[in-house]
Design a protein around this motif. Structure first.
Motif, PDB file in Angstrom:
ATOM      1  N   ILE A  15       0.868  -1.175   0.000  1.00 50.68           N
ATOM      2  CA  ILE A  15       0.000   0.000   0.000  1.00 50.68           C
ATOM      3  C   ILE A  15       0.905   1.225   0.000  1.00 50.68           C
ATOM      4  O   ILE A  15       1.707   1.429   0.910  1.00 50.68           O
ATOM      5  N   GLU A  16       0.794   2.017  -1.049  1.00 51.33           N
ATOM      6  CA  GLU A  16       1.597   3.249  -1.124  1.00 51.33           C
ATOM      7  C   GLU A  16       0.659   4.415  -1.336  1.00 51.33           C
ATOM      8  O   GLU A  16      -0.066   4.464  -2.335  1.00 51.33           O
ATOM      9  N   ASP A  17       0.633   5.330  -0.388  1.00 54.27           N
ATOM     10  CA  ASP A  17      -0.239   6.511  -0.438  1.00 54.27           C
ATOM     11  C   ASP A  17      -1.697   6.116  -0.685  1.00 54.27           C
ATOM     12  O   ASP A  17      -2.384   6.721  -1.512  1.00 54.27           O
ATOM     13  N   GLY A  18      -2.138   5.090  -0.009  1.00 51.37           N
ATOM     14  CA  GLY A  18      -3.535   4.674  -0.167  1.00 51.37           C
ATOM     15  C   GLY A  18      -3.795   3.914  -1.443  1.00 51.37           C
ATOM     16  O   GLY A  18      -4.938   3.561  -1.732  1.00 51.37           O
ATOM     17  N   ASN A  19      -2.747   3.683  -2.241  1.00 50.73           N
ATOM     18  CA  ASN A  19      -2.928   2.891  -3.460  1.00 50.73           C
ATOM     19  C   ASN A  19      -2.414   1.480  -3.248  1.00 50.73           C
ATOM     20  O   ASN A  19      -1.394   1.269  -2.592  1.00 50.73           O
ATOM     21  N   TRP A  20      -3.116   0.559  -3.850  1.00 53.81           N
ATOM     22  CA  TRP A  20      -2.730  -0.862  -3.760  1.00 53.81           C
ATOM     23  C   TRP A  20      -1.871  -1.152  -4.981  1.00 53.81           C
ATOM     24  O   TRP A  20      -2.353  -1.150  -6.106  1.00 53.81           O
ATOM     25  N   ARG A  64       3.669  -2.711 -13.346  1.00 54.20           N
ATOM     26  CA  ARG A  64       3.402  -2.029 -12.082  1.00 54.20           C
ATOM     27  C   ARG A  64       1.958  -1.558 -12.131  1.00 54.20           C
ATOM     28  O   ARG A  64       1.620  -0.600 -12.823  1.00 54.20           O
ATOM     29  N   ASN A  65       1.109  -2.304 -11.426  1.00 51.06           N
ATOM     30  CA  ASN A  65      -0.315  -1.973 -11.415  1.00 51.06           C
ATOM     31  C   ASN A  65      -0.656  -1.308 -10.101  1.00 51.06           C
ATOM     32  O   ASN A  65      -0.394  -1.849  -9.029  1.00 51.06           O
ATOM     33  N   GLY A  66      -1.263  -0.144 -10.183  1.00 49.69           N
ATOM     34  CA  GLY A  66      -1.693   0.535  -8.970  1.00 49.69           C
ATOM     35  C   GLY A  66      -3.179   0.812  -9.011  1.00 49.69           C
ATOM     36  O   GLY A  66      -3.694   1.333  -9.989  1.00 49.69           O
ATOM     37  N   LEU A  67      -3.858   0.383  -7.969  1.00 51.39           N
ATOM     38  CA  LEU A  67      -5.290   0.662  -7.869  1.00 51.39           C
ATOM     39  C   LEU A  67      -5.525   1.362  -6.547  1.00 51.39           C
ATOM     40  O   LEU A  67      -4.729   1.252  -5.614  1.00 51.39           O
ATOM     41  N   ASP A  68      -6.634   2.073  -6.475  1.00 46.12           N
ATOM     42  CA  ASP A  68      -7.008   2.639  -5.190  1.00 46.12           C
ATOM     43  C   ASP A  68      -7.136   1.500  -4.177  1.00 46.12           C
ATOM     44  O   ASP A  68      -7.616   0.420  -4.520  1.00 46.12           O
ATOM     45  N   GLY A  69      -6.704   1.758  -2.934  1.00 48.27           N
ATOM     46  CA  GLY A  69      -6.689   0.702  -1.924  1.00 48.27           C
ATOM     47  C   GLY A  69      -8.033   0.075  -1.695  1.00 48.27           C
ATOM     48  O   GLY A  69      -8.134  -1.087  -1.305  1.00 48.27           O
ATOM     49  N   ARG A  70      -9.108   0.827  -1.966  1.00 48.03           N
ATOM     50  CA  ARG A  70     -10.441   0.281  -1.710  1.00 48.03           C
ATOM     51  C   ARG A  70     -10.758  -0.898  -2.631  1.00 48.03           C
ATOM     52  O   ARG A  70     -11.616  -1.704  -2.323  1.00 48.03           O
ATOM     53  N   TRP A  71     -10.041  -0.963  -3.770  1.00 43.11           N
ATOM     54  CA  TRP A  71     -10.302  -2.066  -4.692  1.00 43.11           C
ATOM     55  C   TRP A  71      -9.930  -3.410  -4.073  1.00 43.11           C
ATOM     56  O   TRP A  71     -10.494  -4.433  -4.437  1.00 43.11           O
ATOM     57  N   LEU A  72      -8.985  -3.376  -3.148  1.00 44.68           N
ATOM     58  CA  LEU A  72      -8.603  -4.627  -2.486  1.00 44.68           C
ATOM     59  C   LEU A  72      -9.796  -5.174  -1.706  1.00 44.68           C
ATOM     60  O   LEU A  72     -10.145  -6.351  -1.816  1.00 44.68           O
ATOM     61  N   LEU A 104      -2.434 -12.661   3.630  1.00 43.95           N
ATOM     62  CA  LEU A 104      -1.380 -12.268   2.705  1.00 43.95           C
ATOM     63  C   LEU A 104      -1.497 -10.815   2.264  1.00 43.95           C
ATOM     64  O   LEU A 104      -0.612 -10.299   1.602  1.00 43.95           O
ATOM     65  N   VAL A 105      -2.629 -10.168   2.561  1.00 50.68           N
ATOM     66  CA  VAL A 105      -2.801  -8.794   2.089  1.00 50.68           C
ATOM     67  C   VAL A 105      -1.844  -7.871   2.835  1.00 50.68           C
ATOM     68  O   VAL A 105      -1.383  -8.196   3.924  1.00 50.68           O
ATOM     69  N   PRO A 106      -1.554  -6.711   2.241  1.00 48.55           N
ATOM     70  CA  PRO A 106      -0.628  -5.776   2.896  1.00 48.55           C
ATOM     71  C   PRO A 106      -1.057  -5.479   4.330  1.00 48.55           C
ATOM     72  O   PRO A 106      -2.252  -5.419   4.628  1.00 48.55           O
ATOM     73  N   GLU A 107      -0.087  -5.284   5.182  1.00 45.24           N
ATOM     74  CA  GLU A 107      -0.302  -5.294   6.618  1.00 45.24           C
ATOM     75  C   GLU A 107      -1.364  -4.295   7.083  1.00 45.24           C
ATOM     76  O   GLU A 107      -2.206  -4.618   7.904  1.00 45.24           O
ATOM     77  N   SER A 108      -1.340  -3.120   6.486  1.00 50.53           N
ATOM     78  CA  SER A 108      -2.259  -2.094   6.972  1.00 50.53           C
ATOM     79  C   SER A 108      -3.711  -2.454   6.661  1.00 50.53           C
ATOM     80  O   SER A 108      -4.624  -1.900   7.251  1.00 50.53           O
ATOM     81  N   TYR A 109      -3.935  -3.351   5.723  1.00 49.11           N
ATOM     82  CA  TYR A 109      -5.295  -3.742   5.386  1.00 49.11           C
ATOM     83  C   TYR A 109      -5.687  -5.073   6.007  1.00 49.11           C
ATOM     84  O   TYR A 109      -6.844  -5.467   5.959  1.00 49.11           O
ATOM     85  N   ALA A 110      -4.729  -5.800   6.544  1.00 49.58           N
ATOM     86  CA  ALA A 110      -5.000  -7.157   7.001  1.00 49.58           C
ATOM     87  C   ALA A 110      -5.802  -7.145   8.287  1.00 49.58           C
ATOM     88  O   ALA A 110      -5.671  -6.256   9.124  1.00 49.58           O
ATOM     89  N   ALA A 111      -6.658  -8.148   8.422  1.00 49.74           N
ATOM     90  CA  ALA A 111      -7.345  -8.350   9.687  1.00 49.74           C
ATOM     91  C   ALA A 111      -6.351  -8.980  10.663  1.00 49.74           C
ATOM     92  O   ALA A 111      -5.394  -9.624  10.248  1.00 49.74           O
ATOM     93  N   PHE A 112      -6.614  -8.814  11.953  1.00 50.25           N
ATOM     94  CA  PHE A 112      -5.713  -9.451  12.914  1.00 50.25           C
ATOM     95  C   PHE A 112      -5.949 -10.946  12.888  1.00 50.25           C
ATOM     96  O   PHE A 112      -7.057 -11.412  12.640  1.00 50.25           O
TER      97      PHE A 112
END
Lengths: 712, 100, 175
Positions: free
Chosen positions: A217-222, A234-242, A539-547
């Motif tokens: 996750i870079e600047d809110g982009n996935w 290099r594919n970047g999507l808005d983080g909400r797409w995850l 496996l999702v990026p840490e800031s989005y992962a559930a505990f």
């Protein structure tokens, strides 16, 4: 940096592929051949499935201890885009293989008796084969595109089997409803596929997982970075797409596993033959949604999981409430199925991967057992019908006291019902307890408004026990009510116990509903299932992962465990007690039960009509869609058709013009040519009169002309 | 006896013979025309022979013409008779087998 | 005007008028008889031109031979019961047009040729030829042609007989 081509490269040849092909080919063979085999179709289909079960057990014994064998190959390429197929044989797939094949064989066996008098037996067994084939495809493939393909095939076979008695209007409508509701969910599935493919350019789950773990996750982009065909992508999507991808894929499960708000198709699907309900709409197909969530579990992020948990809890509670006032025994079981599926989805949502799958397996056993027992009752009651005696053999109002007539069925039903109610000693207790424990832990960690999930989950335990034992009291205790309901001058044939074809599957499934099958323990963690399948790491990026529940301190579980255990047993027992007081033989409710056309009281009405969800859909959504469809039809008819008609008219006019031009100008030109040629011919011909004197004159005329030219 | 007058007479005879040949339907009449035309030629030959007393070319040629004319007349009449037997007419407009 | 000229123009007139009669008459028999007159006129002109032998031959051959053939031909090709042996006339306009046109051109050519002023015409011997000289010429210089013409005549006569002979006999022979 990782190269996508390396991840999804073709694996070395593995003889396992033959077994996989055999597993899928045998049910398909059953599908293609049973149509041609009239009398022996049931035996043939059952035998083929028996072979399949043997293969599954053999494979399970061979690969039990491995961490998973994957087989991958090229399917086809378009330009640079390479589509692969891949199989994964891991413990989850093996368990599912055995469960699906086991229940499928039992249902085949049961159907040999249940469908004995149906002239469309070959079609029935063929469709069971098609269903088994599709279900095994979902289990074996480890590629989202293939899972989707078989997902649709499963939907198709479900449609065909619900509408098996398509002469009945209600059956064909129910089939349509199931199909349409599934399609709505599948729309979400496709959307999820598109999001994942646009990000990772592969459908292979191994590839998706490998790339997900590397995405960031870079600047809110996935952002996903990888090499493909030697080029950096290099594919970047808005983080909400995850989150959106996870929720979209979950929509597919919502449709297939009958979750709120698409669950309305499952009660209607009971129009199909009861063994089908046992196989498809209780044990396997509806569990495919949960299985699919398990397959994509690790790429779900915290938000998606929250949605999953909320939907699961709501579904579990709503369906449990709907179950407690139904008259139709299959309807009770159908709502119960939705409710239990809600539990599984809830388990997935709270991160209790293993608990959810465990409940899937235990539920498959005891719910199939319940359905087959109910099927036996329905089948035996159906035998009593003749031209003077007409009644609905699925209606609990005509039953009662069947314990005396059908002791084996009663015992099987009771064991499975105890498992459903979640009482100790039965498999449902272990798995439901695990789910409740994990939910409790998750909510302790999460806090806030999520407590309502816990409330719903525990309330469902109470209601489940209540409606289960209401069913048992109504069906098996007291007096047989049917003789009082039939015309006075008719006599009933004696009600008999089902034969071996009906009993054997029930008995086997009842045995499978005992907790000792999974281990001599009160704790789910101690079963062999838990030792085989562990909660995976997100496996999702840490800031989005559930505990991860596994990361929590062990004491936490220990502290909660006893409390959860105590509360759930207490709630289940109180449900049984309430049911006893209301529906025991001679109780007030039980006495008035037979006379009721529909339940009395607001809560009972809400329950009976399933929260009026169908009415809501019909009144609001259907009306809106019909209104919109009418507008679209108007647009079609007036604008589009008008335009097309105008073009057509213009074409006709233009064609007429061209025809005129052809006829008059072109043909005229041709006619002129032929006319001229003809006239010239006539002219020259006329010179050849055959008259010698005319020739002489002509010669002399030319001689004179020549002389004039010479002399003057 | 001016030469030109004789030549003009020959020309006139030739033209009259020609007119007869062209206009008559009867084959015998046509033959008569042909004889006229041959004689017109003879007249010219003999007329020019008047100025060639030594060689007599004109006269001798005229004699030959007369001879050939006799032969021609014989053959032609034979043909006419044959045609008449075949077509039952001697009218040339009826005998148009060559008509295209 | 010398008597010779009068006789010449008389013959000339006979020839021309009888020729015109042939042209105008529709009766073939009359035409044939008018042809005799024409030939006689021409024979007279031949005599005046100093070609007595030709004149005699003319009368012998034409009047004595060809015309007899003609009359026989007329008789054989017309039904004798018919009152008049007449022929139909057609192509009048074009026939006359062509004839007149040709005569005009011939007359024009004769006028343009101007034979009177030609050298060989002026130097021509004035002495009339004799039949003896003609005979000598035929039997010497032109003997070959004479023989050939005789054979031709013989062949023509045989051929004429062969052609006009009976077809049925021929058919029988062939059979």
């Amino acid at each position: 940096m990782i190269d996508l081509n390396d991840i999804i490269s073709t694996t070395e040849f593995n003889p396992l592929i033959y077994w996989i092909i055999a597993l899928m080919a045998i049910p398909l063979l059953s599908f293609f051949t049973t149509t041609f085999l009239k009398k022996i179709a049931p035996i043939w289909g059952t035998l083929l499935l028996g072979v399949n079960l043997s293969i599954s057990i053999y494979l399970a014994s061979q690969y039990w201890d491995t961490t998973g064998v994957s087989i991958r190959g090229n399917w086809f390429s378009i330009g640079d885009t390479q589509l692969t197929y891949s199989f994964l044989i891991d413990q989850l797939a093996l368990i599912m293989l055995v469960v699906v094949n086991f229940i499928s064989v039992l249902v085949h066996f049961f159907s040999m008796e249940y469908m004995r008098h149906d002239e469309n037996k070959p079609r029935y067994f063929g469709l069971l084969g098609l269903f088994t084939f599709s279900m095994l495809g979902i289990i074996l493939f480890y590629d989202l595109l293939f899972i989707f393909i078989f997902w649709e095939l499963v939907g198709l076979s479900s449609f065909l089997l619900i509408g098996f008695w398509f002469e009945k209007k209600s059956a064909s409508l129910a089939a349509n409803k199931a199909f349409i509701m599934n399609r709505i969910g599948d729309l979400g599935f496709i959307t999820g596929l598109m999001i994942l493919y646009s990000q990772f350019q592969t459908f292979d789950l191994e590839g998706i997982k490998s790339l997900t773990v590397l995405s960031s996750i870079e600047d809110g982009n996935w952002v996903a970075e990888y090499f493909k065909n030697g080029e950096l992508v290099r594919n970047g999507l808005d983080g909400r797409w995850l989150s959106a991808a996870g929720i979209a894929l979950f929509c597919g499960a919502v449709g297939k596993s009958a979750q709120f708000p698409l669950q309305v198709w499952l009660p209607d699907a009971m129009e199909g033959p009861t063994p089908v309900s046992a196989l498809i709409h209780a044990a396997t197909m509806v569990a495919a949604g949960v299985f699919m969530i398990a397959r994509i579990f690790v790429i779900l992020d915290a938000q998606a999981l929250e949605v999953v948990a909320v939907v699961g809890a709501i579904t579990a509670f709503m369906a449990a409430v709907a179950a407690f006032s139904q008259f139709d025994i299959k309807k009770v079981l159908a709502y119960s199925t939705i409710s239990q599926l809600g539990y599984m989805v809830l388990a997935m949502g709270v991160g209790a991967y293993t608990a959810g799958l465990f409940h899937l397996v235990t539920h498959a056993m005891f719910k199939a057992g319940l359905f087959l027992s109910a099927g036996t009752i329905i089948h035996q009651l159906h035998q009593l019908e003749d031209k003077d005696i007409n009644f609905d053999p699925q209606d609990m109002r005509v039953m009662g006291g069947l314990r005396k007539y059908m002791p084996v069925t009663f015992i099987c039903f009771l064991i499975c019902a105890l498992a459903l109610a979640g009482l100790p000693g039965f498999s449902g207790f272990l798995s439901k307890d695990a789910i409740l424990l994990n939910t409790a832990v998750w909510i302790d960690e999460k806090g806030g408004g999520f407590y309502f999930i816990e409330v719903l989950a525990f309330a469902t335990v109470l209601i489940t026990a209540f409606y289960t034992f209401r069913m048992i009291f109504l069906v098996f205790t007291g007096d047989f009510r049917l003789p009082k309901l039939i015309p006075a001058n008719t006599t009933l044939k004696p009600l008999q116990e089902g034969n071996i074809f009906l009993q054997l599957p029930m008995i086997l499934l009842a045995i499978g509903s005992l907790s000792v099958i999974f281990g001599f323990t009160m704790k789910a963690e101690n079963t062999w299932f838990y030792s085989l399948i562990q909660d995976p790491i997100f496996l999702v990026p840490e800031s989005y992962a559930a505990f991860n529940l596994m990361d929590l301190p062990h004491e936490w579980f220990e502290n909660l465990h006893f409390r959860v255990l105590a509360i759930s047993i207490a709630l289940a027992l109180s449900g049984v007690v309430i049911a006893y007081f209301l529906f025991r033989p001679g109780a007030k409710f039980s006495a008035s039960f037979v006379e009721q056309r529909e339940p009395i009281g607001v809560i009972a009405q809400i329950s009976f009509y399933h929260w009026y969800q169908n009415a809501l859909y019909e009144k609001i959504i259907l009306k809106f869609i019909l209104w919109k469809v009418k507008r679209i039809a108007w647009f079609d008819r007036v604008i589009l058709d008008g335009f097309i008609n105008f073009i057509a008219k213009f074409q006709v006019v233009f064609a007429h013009l061209i025809a005129w031009f052809d006829r008059n100008i072109i043909d005229g030109f041709v006619h002129l040519t032929t006319y001229t040629t003809g006239r010239v011919g006539q002219l020259t011909r006329s010179v050849q009169s055959g008259n010698v004197q005319a020739y002489i004159m002509a010669a002399l005329a030319f001689l004179i002309l020549m002389l004039i030219w010479l002399l003057f | 006896m001016p030469l030109n007058t004789i030549l003009l007479l020959g020309a006139a005879l030739f033209c009259v013979g020609l007119a007869v040949v062209v206009t008559r339907k009867n084959a015998i009449a046509v033959l008569i025309g042909i004889e006229l035309m041959l004689n017109a030629a003879n007249l010219n030959l003999v007329a020019f022979s008047r100025f060639d007393a030594v060689e007599f070319q004109g006269q001798i040629f005229a004699l030959f013409v007369i001879t050939v004319a006799a032969a021609e007349a014989a053959v032609a009449l034979a043909i006419v008779i044959k045609v008449y037997q075949h077509f039952q007419t001697a009218n040339l407009d009826k005998i148009n087998e060559l008509k295209g | 005007m010398p008597i010779e000229n009068i006789i010449f123009y008389a013959f000339l007139g006979l020839t021309g008028l009888s020729a015109l009669f042939i042209l105008l008459s529709k009766n073939i028999l009359y035409s044939a008889f008018a042809l005799i007159a024409t030939f006689i006129g021409m024979a007279g002109i031949f005599v005046l031109l100093g070609a007595e032998f030709v004149a005699i031959t003319q009368i012998l051959v034409y009047v004595g031979g060809i015309l007899i053939l003609m009359v026989f031909g007329i008789m054989l090709t017309n039904r004798l019961s018919q009152a008049k042996v007449e022929t139909e006339v057609y192509n009048k306009f074009f026939g006359i047009l062509i004839s007149v046109g040709l005569f005009y051109i011939l007359a024009k050519a004769i006028e343009m040729a101007d034979f009177a002023n030609m050298g060989w015409m002026k130097n021509a011997p004035s002495s009339p030829s004799s039949v003896r000289d003609l005979g000598m010429k035929i039997m010497t210089d032109y003997v070959l042609v004479f023989e050939v013409i005789g054979i031709l005549l013989l062949l023509a006569l045989i051929g004429a007989v062969r052609i006009a002979g009976n077809t049925r006999e021929e058919g029988a022979d062939a059979a």
